[in-house]
Design a protein around this motif. Sequence first.
Motif, short mmCIF file in Angstrom:
data_model
loop_
_atom_site.label_atom_id
_atom_site.label_comp_id
_atom_site.label_asym_id
_atom_site.label_seq_id
_atom_site.Cartn_x
_atom_site.Cartn_y
_atom_site.Cartn_z
N SER A 141 75.27 53.42 75.28
CA SER A 141 76.25 54.49 75.09
C SER A 141 75.49 55.81 75.06
N LEU A 142 75.91 56.73 75.90
CA LEU A 142 75.21 58.02 75.96
C LEU A 142 76.16 59.10 76.47
N ALA A 143 75.77 60.35 76.24
CA ALA A 143 76.56 61.50 76.71
C ALA A 143 75.61 62.62 77.11
N VAL A 144 75.91 63.23 78.26
CA VAL A 144 75.07 64.32 78.80
C VAL A 144 75.98 65.48 79.18
N LEU A 145 75.54 66.69 78.83
CA LEU A 145 76.25 67.91 79.24
C LEU A 145 75.42 68.58 80.34
N TRP A 146 76.06 68.81 81.47
CA TRP A 146 75.39 69.42 82.62
C TRP A 146 75.95 70.83 82.84
N SER B 291 80.95 72.55 73.30
CA SER B 291 79.61 72.70 72.73
C SER B 291 78.81 71.44 73.01
N ALA B 292 77.52 71.54 72.77
CA ALA B 292 76.63 70.41 73.01
C ALA B 292 76.51 69.52 71.79
N ALA B 293 77.33 69.75 70.76
CA ALA B 293 77.17 69.05 69.48
C ALA B 293 77.36 67.55 69.61
N ASP B 294 78.26 67.12 70.46
CA ASP B 294 78.56 65.69 70.55
C ASP B 294 77.88 65.02 71.74
N THR B 295 76.80 65.60 72.23
CA THR B 295 76.08 65.03 73.37
C THR B 295 74.64 64.71 72.97
N ASP B 296 74.06 63.76 73.70
CA ASP B 296 72.67 63.37 73.46
C ASP B 296 71.68 64.29 74.17
N LEU B 297 72.13 64.91 75.27
CA LEU B 297 71.24 65.74 76.08
C LEU B 297 72.05 66.81 76.76
N GLY C 191 61.14 72.16 85.65
CA GLY C 191 61.85 73.40 85.91
C GLY C 191 63.25 73.44 85.37
N ILE C 192 63.72 72.37 84.74
CA ILE C 192 65.09 72.29 84.23
C ILE C 192 65.07 72.47 82.71
N ASP C 193 65.86 73.44 82.23
CA ASP C 193 65.97 73.65 80.79
C ASP C 193 66.77 72.51 80.17
N HIS C 194 66.31 72.02 79.01
CA HIS C 194 67.05 70.93 78.38
C HIS C 194 66.84 70.95 76.86
N THR C 195 67.85 70.47 76.18
CA THR C 195 67.77 70.27 74.73
C THR C 195 68.32 68.87 74.45
N GLY C 196 67.79 68.25 73.40
CA GLY C 196 68.21 66.90 73.08
C GLY C 196 67.20 65.88 73.56
N ASP C 197 67.64 64.66 73.75
CA ASP C 197 66.77 63.53 74.07
C ASP C 197 66.72 63.27 75.57
N PRO C 198 65.62 63.64 76.25
CA PRO C 198 65.55 63.39 77.69
C PRO C 198 65.47 61.91 78.02
#
Length: 622
Positions: A535-540, A567-573, A593-600
């Motif tokens: 189970s995972l969630a990603v915001l692009w 918001s990114a609150a309910d996403t893993d990445l 080169g890609i900005d990211h927050t959370g668990d890659p």
Amino acid sequence: MAGPGPHRPRRAPAGPAVSTAGTAPDFADRTDFEDADRGLVAGPANARITAEDGRVVWDFEATAFLREDCPDTANPSLWRQSQLCARAGLYEVTEGIYQIRGFDLSNMTVIEGERGVVVVDPLVSKECAAEGIALYRAHRGERPVTAVLFTHSHIDHFGGTLGVIGPGDDVPIIAPEGFMEHSVAENVYAGTAMLRRGVYHTGGELEPGPRGLIGVGLGFDASHGLPSLLPPTLEITRTGQEERLDGVLFRFQLTPGTEAPSELNFHLPERRALCMAENATHNLHNILTLRGALVRDARIWSRYLTEAVHLFAADSDVVFASHHWPTWGTERLTAFLSEQRDLYGYLHDQTLRLLNQGHTGIEIAEMIELPPRLDTAWHARGYYGSVSHNVKAIYQRYMGWYDGHPASLWEHPPTASAQRYVDCMGGPDEVLAKARSYFDAGDLRFAAQLLKHATFAAPDDTRAKELLAETFERLGHGAECGSWRNNYLMAAQELRTGVKPAPIATSSMATALSVEQVFDSLAIRVNGPRAWEHSLAVLWRFTDLDQTYRMSLHNGVLIHHRVTGVSAADTDLTLTLTAPQLMGMLAGRGLDGIDHTGDPGVLATLMSVLDEPDPNFPIVTP
């Protein structure tokens, strides 16, 4: 033509002759040859078309054998059609309209405007389209391409776009509504399976010659160069829509659900010329191609042809299409379009009449005969489609795969069924002996059915494989339908030499995909059972598109949708990137080169549950 119409053998061993509703077409009639040769400006400048790496993508001499008389290894009617399709060069259709024919499976049309040319349907590959436009310019001058028009969503009508314009050229690209959606659905979502079956459909691995590839009905073959796809900048959304392209008035007829889910015809009233795309060609087309596609609507196809006659025929002196050769004269083109209309309408209505009497698709395919006038019309022959498989497709459109008999609801899969059939018939030796007797008696159809069971039940039995290969070869050599011939002969080749890995050409089609289409292509690769427990969630967040998408994986399903103000609150990445960076990441470049927050690490999890499609799966062996 009766149900098994693709078979009209020259010799008895190839199978039983087929009765017809009327008299066979007249081989002494040379009208098609006169039309196919009319307007020739020049032949190809070179014997071959090559890619940048020197690979041959089109060989004009590959069809040289068709200059000879028909041999015993080919159906005379299909041989005749292949001779007509093998003509190659620059042809004048009428003043200001030219076609490149014989440079690929399809035709490229060049319409001269005030400043340059409008290119219609630029073939399959970049290399062939570039060679075609170069031949045009050598004889008509260095005119720039001022617009590109795609008549429909099949790759042989847009794949060569980058051969006539550059990816950054400021040139309008015109296509029917829904073009991108259906181009991608057909060439990307189910692309691996369709391309694999397409190799059989077109005879892509057969050697050209009297015993192998002689054509596919629409043309000789598809080229083997670089395909591409650029998105349209102008959509045609309604019949009657008019556009001036480089000063030339185009009047459009939208025909969705005919030969393609997204298709159009167009009329050039100032030049009294009508383009029928692939809706009216010099053969019976497919309601469902053997390579796979959406089932087409024979009823609406017939009605759109009626509409075209009423809208355009009286104001036209020539009708041309994206395959084959034109038909000149108002009376002749009206008769041609009317008979094409009757062809699809008859198959539709008679199939429905008989299914409503309780007959199944397989039964109806054996029952239907064409009216004598259609049966004797060369342009109604089943060189690409066939009465047999078109009737089954019409049945499928309305009734689905189930024939109504409960025994069909839960059959064993092919290998398990084959093992039981062979056991019931006394074992492999008995089945082989029975198949040989049917083969010797000329019943190749039933011999093939028996041998299918034999080869699936005992895949290592070389005797059964060879007899089935010989059966398929004989059926192929007797087939009038080019795609039937190619499927039979490709099947014989697989049985004898195994599966040959298909070369995969690099394509620039991926650059034309929308974000939704890219994500869809990932979703269909998810191995459900392997993904059940993840189970995972990603915001692009796409900075170049000003768009944001949320993706989640639950219960083995990859869900994605466009969102705003989330918001990114309910996403893993959360990833902030551009569309090209997305393609680079999927190509293996990671998050560079890609900005990211959370668990890659969730990306690694996602990639771990994706299956790779198999472009070389077997077709006639387990």
